[in-house]
Design a protein around this motif. Structure first.
Motif: not given
Lengths: 983, 227
Positions: A107, A109, A113, A118, A122, A266, A268-269, A287, A289, A310-311
């Motif tokens: 994913a 971000a 970041t 983030r 999400l 997952c 976050d960054h 990142t 996922l 994409q995140q």
């Protein structure tokens, strides 16, 4: 009204700060929003499209999963799971990825970041604006439509453990929570144990629907020791164990319920090669996922490679999975593999829901949405979908149905992709009006400063500020009226939000008054300069002073630096510019020294060459600077330096050697911290020192540095503060030993790592003590007129207080930066500026340049990721906003602040001319505000540049902050100058 | 009468200066094109080090030959062999010293200390050929004379004036040559030290071009003190 030039400059910079704030407010746009507020959530879901026959499925589809567990590991980079590290340290996860019932994705971000934006991305599926970085430190509640709020509204029971950002973002959403603070960067075990300790209980209980776990330890390890640290592997194994525990618990529980459950892993960054995050390098935005559920069955041998998504896609997927409406502002599209196993009708229904939501967002944000390709695709697929439903309800041949269904599905997926792409590109409009007004204020201030150079740098250091002059009142009122009219017209005509218009009328009127007053001041200064220019051209006696090479270098260097800000690579590598300029400055000084001190042909050659032309292109204002700079000298007397004879042998050699020593110091510092982008991955001394194997070397270096700092600083201090300084520096070492950065010789194993609060507070006491003594001396010199020496002592005391604070806040491997900074200051003051008698303007500019270079020597860059937020928590038990911000700012701008502080102390102790300080203040203001003003214009013209968010915006924030620091320094200058004149 | 004589002398000097400079430029241009006949796949960028060697050798040779032929300062009274030999040895030592000094300065400016040592050193050699060699030819190993020429108003002849200009323009060229290195264009010539050597070469050539023209342009204002 007559003002000292220092006061004038300080006022100018303060006004400029206002202008820059206004500009920043307009520059950072609000993200794409749905106009219908999140309050009315009772919107019915879009019914299934149908052609002819009516479908009876108008309610939201039921949830796909009974339980959802989200395991968010801060700074989890994709290769930590999918790469070699994942294979080595996360065997269970690797098994799930390769063979288990799971779908894996990489994913991406979006920058910035940083954790809070983030999490927002999400959970809402929208792209948060850049300004969220600034808000990152005090995250207010999230009001936008998001999955958590929807889940709460749907009666789901949500539990959150981990980073307390969640609790702040979603207050009262969780039936149970335990927030951990993310600011004790040096703690990476306890912070995760606080999360894991709840797991057993919660998993056994099973009275929840959504469980959110946010692990911070990995991010902390990254900040402290980088991605290649051995600690990373240990942490990943720990995380793997946690995942296994959760997964087995979920699987065993699943047997009792009908619906499967979902486990989401997952990050976050990501994490850059230096261990930070915030920017947009591949390592920071990639990142992993991982969706794990028994619904995603796969046959053996079915190899799935992680797809790039994409995140923001997670929000839509989670919403569908939980049977909730998709968040209104979500720009992501649902991860199709997650619903692949469902019947065709449900798949199409889900896709339709998502497409409708995206189209609605598009309609609200793009005026000409009918022309968008995504919209057309949506219309086509909706029609096809209707046909399919009709066929389905008529119970047609299943083969035909399947083929048509596949076609519709492909249409929908294409439409989703196009819509999602065009929406994420749709960054909200810039607030051009506020930007223009801010720019106008800044430019007016800069023009005023430039025009007042000749007056401000004259020997009197005073200038007439024509604010109250009645001659200009007409112009003032006229401009004010015109501007107000423009304001009314702009505010009533635009639809898009505008910061200035949202202000109250009184404030906006104040801004207009400011703009017109500044305009009048500029006009009057301009006329004055023209009159003066005429007078001067009559008596052309001023042409005999010429630019020295040093002046030329300073001018060209400043101009070149400002011009270089237009190129994104030069911003990324700005440290190179400053290192290059400082090295050149040293060589120029070297040239100066050798020309003056080496025995040449002594018969002082007469001027044979008349070089005209070359330098005449300079602006008249700067020429005037030249004429007046001849007046200001550190010491009265002729400008030609004291000849060789007056210096003793040792001093002579020191003078000759000092430029080379300084150059060597700069070279050493350059290899201490690699910053920037292109060469940031190169090995540097800083990383070598901070790696856990070289703790002993770091300890020795830190101890040595502290000793040298004491040796260099103690000459200037009074006996009392000498003792305070020594104890303070000892305290610094104890603090570093307490938090486990360095070792005591008698304590080889570091078992007990504390937060070092006691030790840090011990140092703070001495810092405050020294600062207090300094202030007391200054006040005494002002009130009692105790004279010159008291004030100088006071200033040096303030300076040593700053040094002690810097020693506490800088990371231990950065202590040599402080040492060499002090060393260079001493060398320059003693062996370059004093013997060569540079004028105040030159000394100021050199201080500024060195300050900038030291900003980068510390390891800073024009990238948010390099800000050392851990400095803001030295000696604090919990996060306290104001001290934390102040300490972080001081630690980041240690270089410029220390050099400015040295400038004040040096000038007040060396210069006999009373106007030196106000000249220096003026020059500092001028040279500090020049790059900001130019950069604002550059950024405005480059606002559609590809790198505007990743490179130019962070630099803009840095420039704004730097201007604020400059304003503080100028105010400090003025204050010192005031005490000077009164005494 | 004396003034006109001086002027004609100056004019002939400027003419000779122009021709010698044209020869120097020719030598640089030839060093780019000639070796490709003898060496396979020779190009400035790919076999940069070879080119650097060839360029510096040819420039040094041309400078020496020109010095021996033109003899701009025919003032060396003693001409015993031993004097000449010591002078030559001194010149060599000075040249080496200048190479090492330049190398140190490059490292201080941020050139890598351990990697690319050969590249950095060859750049230092090239810059020395552009700057130190002409100085040695014209002024000899005489620090005082060097300081005189490079202080502000110490020039005493057309030759020294042009020396000042070419040297400074070579330095400025090398300095400016460092600017493209941080840019992210990813061109082969952005690699250290290629852009700097190219900058120095361009600076030197530009100096060679400009100095006769500049001196010719300002010949009225330039009055040299004859000692």
């Amino acid at each position: 009204m007559r003002l000292g030039s220092g006061t004038f400059a300080a006022c100018c910079v303060v006004v400029e700060v206002l202008g820059v704030v206004l500009f920043l407010r307009g520059f950072f746009p609000a993200p794409v929003r749905s106009s219908s507020s999140s309050k009315h959530q009772a919107e019915p879901p879009a019914p299934e499209p149908s052609a002819g026959a009516s479908s009876n499925w108008t309610k939201l589809p039921p949830p796909l999963f009974s339980k959802v567990v989200i395991v968010l590991i801060d700074a989890l980079r994709d290769d930590f799971v999918f790469g070699s590290k994942g294979v080595k340290f996360m065997p269970y996860t690797t098994y799930l990825v390769e063979k288990g019932a799971s779908h894996s994705f990489v994913a991406e971000a979006k920058p910035p970041t940083v954790t809070m934006p983030r999490i927002k991305a999400l959970m809402t599926g929208s792209v948060p604006g850049f300004i969220d970085v600034v808000m990152n430190l005090n995250s207010p509640a999230l009001l936008e439509d998001n999955v958590i709020t929807q889940a709460k509204a749907a009666g789901k029971r949500i539990i959150s453990y981990g980073d307390e950002t969640w609790v702040k973002l979603f207050p009262k959403h969780f039936v149970e929570y335990d927030g951990t603070t993310s600011f004790f960067v040096s703690d990476y075990t306890e912070v995760d144990e606080n999360v894991t300790r709840h797991l057993d209980k919660v998993l056994k209980r099973g009275d929840w629907d959504v469980l959110i776990l946010h692990y911070l330890g990995l991010d902390h390890i990254g900040h402290v020791s980088g991605p290649s640290s051995p600690l990373i592997g240990r942490k990943l194994s720990e995380m793997d164990g946690v995942l296994m525990k959760i997964h087995t618990a979920l699987l065993s529980e699943e047997r009792e319920t009908l619906l499967p459950s979902l486990l989401v892993l997952c990050g976050d960054h990501g994490m850059s090669e230096t261990g930070g995050h915030g920017a947009s390098s591949t390592e920071e935005v990639s990142t992993p996922l991982l969706l794990v559920s028994s619904a995603f069955e796969r046959k053996p041998g079915d190899i799935r490679y992680p797809k790039h998504v994409q995140q923001t896609d997670l929000a839509a997927t989670l919403a569908i999975g939980l049977g909730l409406p998709i968040p209104k502002n979500s720009v992501g599209h649902l991860l199709f593999p997650a619903i692949e196993g469902k019947p065709m009708r449900e798949q199409l229904r889900f896709l339709h829901l998502n497409t409708v939501q995206l189209t609605k967002l598009l309609q609200e944000n793009v005026p000409s949405f009918e022309k968008e390709p995504g919209f057309e695709q949506f219309k086509i697929s909706e029609r096809l979908h209707g046909n399919w439903i009709r066929l389905y309800l008529e119970e047609n041949n299943s083969e035909v149905l399947f083929n048509l269904g596949t076609k519709v599905r492909r249409q929908y997926l294409d439409a989703l992709k196009t819509l999602s792409l065009s929406l994420s590109r749709q960054v909200a409009q810039y607030d051009v009006y506020s930007m223009v007004v801010g720019t106008v204020v800044v430019l007016e201030v800069l023009t005023l400063l430039l025009l007042s150079i000749p007056q401000a740098l004259s020997s009197k250091a005073e200038l007439e500020v024509p604010l109250l002059s009645p001659v200009f009142s007409l112009l003032f009122y006229l401009t004010f009226l015109v501007l107000s009219a423009v304001h009314v017209i702009v505010c009533t005509s635009t639809e898009s939000s505008c910061y200035l218009c949202s202000l109250s009328w009184l404030t906006a009127g104040g801004v207009m008054v400011l703009v017109s007053a500044l305009l009048c001041a500029v006009v009057s200064a301009l006329t004055k300069v023209l009159v003066r220019g005429k007078l001067l051209s009559k008596n052309a006696a001023h042409s005999n002073s010429r630019w020295s090479e040093l002046d030329l270098l300073i001018l060209l260097g400043t101009l070149g630096h400002v011009l270089s800000l237009g190129a994104s690579s030069f911003i990324e590598e700005e440290h190179q510019t400053w290192y290059f300029l400082v090295s050149t400055l040293c060589l120029a000084l070297c040239h100066d020294i050798y020309r003056n001190y080496l025995p040449g042909d002594d018969c002082e050659p007469q001027r044979c060459l008349h070089v005209e032309g070359g330098f005449d292109g300079a602006t008249p204002a700067l020429q005037d600077k030249n004429t007046s700079s001849a007046v200001l000298e550190l010491n009265r007397g002729c400008k030609s330096p004291s000849s060789l004879g007056t210096l003793r042998g040792y001093e002579k050699w020191m003078v000759l050697a000092s430029p080379w020593v300084i150059l060597t110091c700069c070279r050493l510092l350059r290899s201490l911290n690699q910053t920037g982008v292109q060469w940031a991955h190169r090995p540097d001394l800083g990383h070598w020192l901070t790696s856990s194997d070289h703790k002993a070397a770091l300890s020795v270096l830190a101890a040595l540095s502290l000793a040298v700092i004491f040796a260099l600083i103690q000459r200037r201090c009074s006996p009392a503060s000498k003792v305070a300084m020594a104890l303070g520096l000892l305290g610094v070492y104890c603090y570093r030993a307490a938090i486990g950065n360095v070792l005591f010789p008698w304590q080889q194993d570091n078992k007990d790592i504390s937060k070092g609060i006691l030790e840090a507070r011990f140092v703070y006491v001495f810092v405050l003590g020294i600062l207090f003594t300094g202030t007391k001396d200054l006040l005494k010199s002002q009130v009692v007129a105790a004279g010159f020496t008291v004030k100088t002592v006071g200033l040096w005391e303030l300076y040593s207080g700053f040094v002690l604070l810097a020693a506490l806040l800088l990371r231990p491997h950065n202590l040599p930066v402080l040492v060499l900074s002090l060393l260079i200051q001493t060398l320059m003051a003693k062996f370059v500026w004093k013997p060569l008698r540079h004028d105040v303007a030159e000394v100021t500019v050199m201080h500024y340049w060195f300050g900038q270079a030291f900003f980068y020597f510390q390891g800073n860059s024009n990238n948010i990721a390099t800000v050392d937020i851990s400095a803001g928590f030295v000696g604090l038990d919990t996060y306290v906003e104001i001290p934390a911000i102040f300490l972080t700012a001081f630690a980041t701008y240690t270089g410029p602040v220390l050099w400015a502080s040295h400038l004040v102390s040096f000038l007040s102790s060396e210069a006999s001319s009373s106007s030196a300080l106000s000249h220096a203040g003026f020059c500092y203001a001028l040279i500090g505000s020049f790059p900001v003003s130019a950069y604002i214009i550059l950024v405005t013209s480059l606002r559609y540049h590809l790198f505007i968010w990743s490179v130019f915006s962070p630099k803009l924030l840095y420039e704004g902050m730097h201007l604020l620091i400059t304003a503080a320094v100028c105010v400090f200058f003025t204050a010192m100058d005031q005490t000077n004149t009164k005494s | 009468m004396i003034a006109t004589q001086e002027n004609t002398m100056k004019d002939t000097d400027i003419k000779r200066l122009l021709y010698t400079h044209l020869l120097c430029i020719c030598s640089i241009i030839l060093s780019i094109f000639i070796p490709s006949f003898f060496l396979e796949n020779f190009s400035i960028l790919e076999t940069h080090l070879t080119w650097l060697c060839i360029c510096s050798v040819s420039v040094t040779a041309v400078n020496l030959v020109l010095y021996l032929v033109v003899k701009p300062n025919a003032s060396s009274k003693r001409s015993s062999l031993s004097f000449k030999v010591t002078r030559f040895v001194k010149c060599c030592v000075y040249f080496l010293m200048s190479c090492f000094t330049f190398h140190v300065i490059f490292v201080l400016y941020g050139a890598p200390l351990i990697e690319l040592v050969l590249e950095t050193f060859l750049f230092a050699v090239t810059l020395s050929t552009f700057t130190t060699v002409p100085c040695l030819c014209l002024l000899g190993p005489n620090i005082k004379a060097w300081l005189r020429v490079f202080s502000r108003n110490g020039v005493t002849s057309v030759w020294e004036n042009s020396l000042q200009i070419t040297t400074i323009s070579s330095f400025v060229g090398a300095w400016l040559g460092a600017f493209p290195i941080p840019l992210d264009w990813e061109r082969p010539w952005q690699v250290w030290p290629i852009s700097c050597t190219l900058g120095a070469t361009f600076g030197y050539v530009a100096g060679l071009f400009i100095s006769p023209l500049w001196i010719y342009w300002n010949r009225k204002q330039l009055t040299y003190k004859n000692n």
